[in-house]
Design a protein around this motif. Structure first.
Motif, short mmCIF file in Angstrom:
data_model
loop_
_atom_site.label_atom_id
_atom_site.label_comp_id
_atom_site.label_asym_id
_atom_site.label_seq_id
_atom_site.Cartn_x
_atom_site.Cartn_y
_atom_site.Cartn_z
N SER A 266 39.03 55.52 34.46
CA SER A 266 37.67 55.87 34.06
C SER A 266 37.62 55.81 32.45
CB SER A 266 37.43 57.29 34.46
OG SER A 266 37.64 57.32 35.72
N ALA A 267 38.73 55.96 31.85
CA ALA A 267 38.84 55.77 30.20
C ALA A 267 38.52 54.42 29.98
CB ALA A 267 40.21 56.39 29.70
N ASP A 268 39.45 53.42 30.69
CA ASP A 268 39.20 52.08 30.49
C ASP A 268 37.65 51.62 30.53
OD1 ASP A 268 41.90 51.49 29.68
OD2 ASP A 268 42.21 50.90 31.90
N PHE A 269 37.21 52.21 31.63
CA PHE A 269 35.60 51.97 31.98
C PHE A 269 34.70 52.56 30.78
CE2 PHE A 269 31.58 53.33 33.43
CZ PHE A 269 30.89 52.04 34.13
N LEU A 270 34.93 53.70 30.37
CA LEU A 270 34.17 54.28 29.32
C LEU A 270 34.11 53.52 28.15
CD1 LEU A 270 34.47 58.07 29.50
CD2 LEU A 270 32.47 56.78 30.28
N VAL A 271 35.55 53.10 27.71
CA VAL A 271 35.47 52.38 26.43
C VAL A 271 34.98 50.99 26.50
CG1 VAL A 271 37.48 51.08 24.99
CG2 VAL A 271 37.70 53.46 25.63
N ASN A 272 35.03 50.39 27.74
CA ASN A 272 34.31 49.24 27.85
C ASN A 272 32.85 49.21 27.73
OD1 ASN A 272 36.49 47.40 27.87
ND2 ASN A 272 36.80 47.74 30.23
N GLN A 273 32.27 50.33 27.95
CA GLN A 273 30.79 50.75 27.89
C GLN A 273 30.47 51.09 26.52
OE1 GLN A 273 28.87 49.83 30.76
NE2 GLN A 273 31.01 49.42 31.51
N GLY A 274 31.35 51.36 25.49
CA GLY A 274 31.09 51.49 24.29
C GLY A 274 31.33 52.83 23.65
N PHE A 275 31.80 53.94 24.70
CA PHE A 275 32.29 55.05 24.10
C PHE A 275 33.50 54.83 23.23
CE2 PHE A 275 29.89 56.10 27.55
CZ PHE A 275 29.47 57.29 27.67
N ASP A 276 33.46 55.63 21.99
CA ASP A 276 34.42 55.55 21.09
C ASP A 276 35.61 56.83 21.07
OD1 ASP A 276 33.12 53.60 19.93
OD2 ASP A 276 31.82 54.91 18.78
N ASP A 277 35.04 57.78 21.52
CA ASP A 277 36.07 58.89 21.47
C ASP A 277 36.24 59.65 22.94
OD1 ASP A 277 37.77 61.16 20.47
OD2 ASP A 277 36.05 62.39 19.54
N VAL A 278 37.36 58.69 23.64
CA VAL A 278 37.76 59.05 25.04
C VAL A 278 39.32 59.26 25.01
CG1 VAL A 278 37.98 58.18 27.26
CG2 VAL A 278 36.07 57.59 25.55
N ALA A 279 39.56 60.61 25.86
CA ALA A 279 40.91 60.91 25.97
C ALA A 279 41.20 61.24 27.60
CB ALA A 279 40.98 62.23 25.31
N ASN A 280 42.38 61.04 28.13
CA ASN A 280 42.53 61.32 29.33
C ASN A 280 43.69 62.35 29.31
OD1 ASN A 280 42.98 60.87 32.14
ND2 ASN A 280 44.79 59.78 31.79
N PHE A 281 43.77 63.33 30.20
CA PHE A 281 44.46 64.35 30.23
C PHE A 281 45.81 63.94 31.32
CE2 PHE A 281 45.47 68.85 32.42
CZ PHE A 281 46.68 69.06 31.83
N GLY A 282 46.82 63.57 30.43
CA GLY A 282 47.93 62.93 31.04
C GLY A 282 48.75 63.99 31.96
N GLY A 283 48.99 63.67 33.16
CA GLY A 283 49.65 64.41 34.17
C GLY A 283 48.66 65.24 35.00
N GLY A 284 47.41 65.44 34.42
CA GLY A 284 46.30 66.20 35.03
C GLY A 284 46.42 67.57 35.66
N MET A 285 45.81 67.88 36.74
CA MET A 285 45.72 69.17 37.19
C MET A 285 47.04 69.56 37.75
SD MET A 285 42.97 70.68 36.14
CE MET A 285 42.98 72.30 37.04
N ALA A 286 47.85 68.38 38.06
CA ALA A 286 49.33 68.68 38.75
C ALA A 286 50.11 69.48 37.72
CB ALA A 286 49.80 67.39 39.02
N VAL A 287 49.88 69.34 36.42
CA VAL A 287 50.61 70.15 35.21
C VAL A 287 49.79 71.10 34.84
CG1 VAL A 287 52.14 67.97 34.95
CG2 VAL A 287 50.10 68.36 33.57
N TRP A 288 48.86 71.33 34.74
CA TRP A 288 47.70 72.25 34.17
C TRP A 288 48.40 73.65 34.53
CZ3 TRP A 288 44.79 72.66 30.37
CH2 TRP A 288 44.04 73.67 30.21
N GLU A 289 48.52 74.40 33.41
CA GLU A 289 49.10 75.89 33.60
C GLU A 289 48.31 76.86 32.74
OE1 GLU A 289 52.88 75.74 31.95
OE2 GLU A 289 54.03 75.08 33.57
N GLY A 290 47.00 76.25 32.21
CA GLY A 290 45.88 77.22 31.80
C GLY A 290 45.12 78.00 32.70
N PRO A 291 44.01 78.57 32.13
CA PRO A 291 43.05 79.24 33.18
C PRO A 291 42.16 78.05 33.91
CG PRO A 291 42.09 78.95 30.72
CD PRO A 291 43.64 78.23 30.87
#
Length: 136
Positions: free
Chosen positions: A107-132
């Motif tokens: 999805s990040a690759d797709f957004l960048v190809n659509q012209g979005f400049d400020d894109v980030a991916n949460f590495g590890g995702g919800m499998a590693v999330w320990e927050g609220p």
């Protein structure tokens, strides 16, 4: 007399094959480089929660999103993302969240190809999330 024509014909064929294979006169157009996205970790995601210019996008299936998602994350399922990405503002920072991070990469690759400049991916995702978590 026939022999004197063989060598020029062979040289002509070799020359043609060379130019058809390695045409030195062809100028390759420069490919326009797409922008880049970054991978961020849990601490960086936590720091972005609630920021006005940040859109957290949860790409997981509805059932997983409803069971628990990062507060403030909007739900755009991965299988609908390319049809619905225009719901996002290209003026904002977009943080993509999935279960392990792999759908976020696509999805990040797709957004960048659509012209979005400020894109980030949460590495590890919800499998590693320990927050609220927020549930629906």
């Amino acid at each position: 007399m026939r022999g004197k024509y063989i060598m020029p014909i062979v040289l002509t064929v070799i020359t043609l094959v060379f130019f058809l294979t390695f045409n030195p006169f062809t100028v390759e157009p420069e490919a326009e480089e797409a922008g880049e996205w970054i991978e961020i970790n849990q601490n960086e995601v936590s720091a972005e929660i609630g920021e006005a210019n940040v859109e957290l996008v949860d790409l997981r299936e509805k059932e997983l999103y409803d069971e628990g998602h990062i507060p403030g994350a909007i739900h755009i399922p991965y299988d609908k993302f390319q049809q619905r990405y225009n719901e996002l503002s290209d003026d904002n920072r977009i943080i993509l969240i999935c279960h392990t991070g792999s759908m976020g990469v696509d999805s990040a690759d797709f957004l960048v190809n659509q012209g979005f400049d400020d894109v980030a991916n949460f590495g590890g995702g919800m499998a590693v999330w320990e927050g609220p978590l927020k549930t629906n």
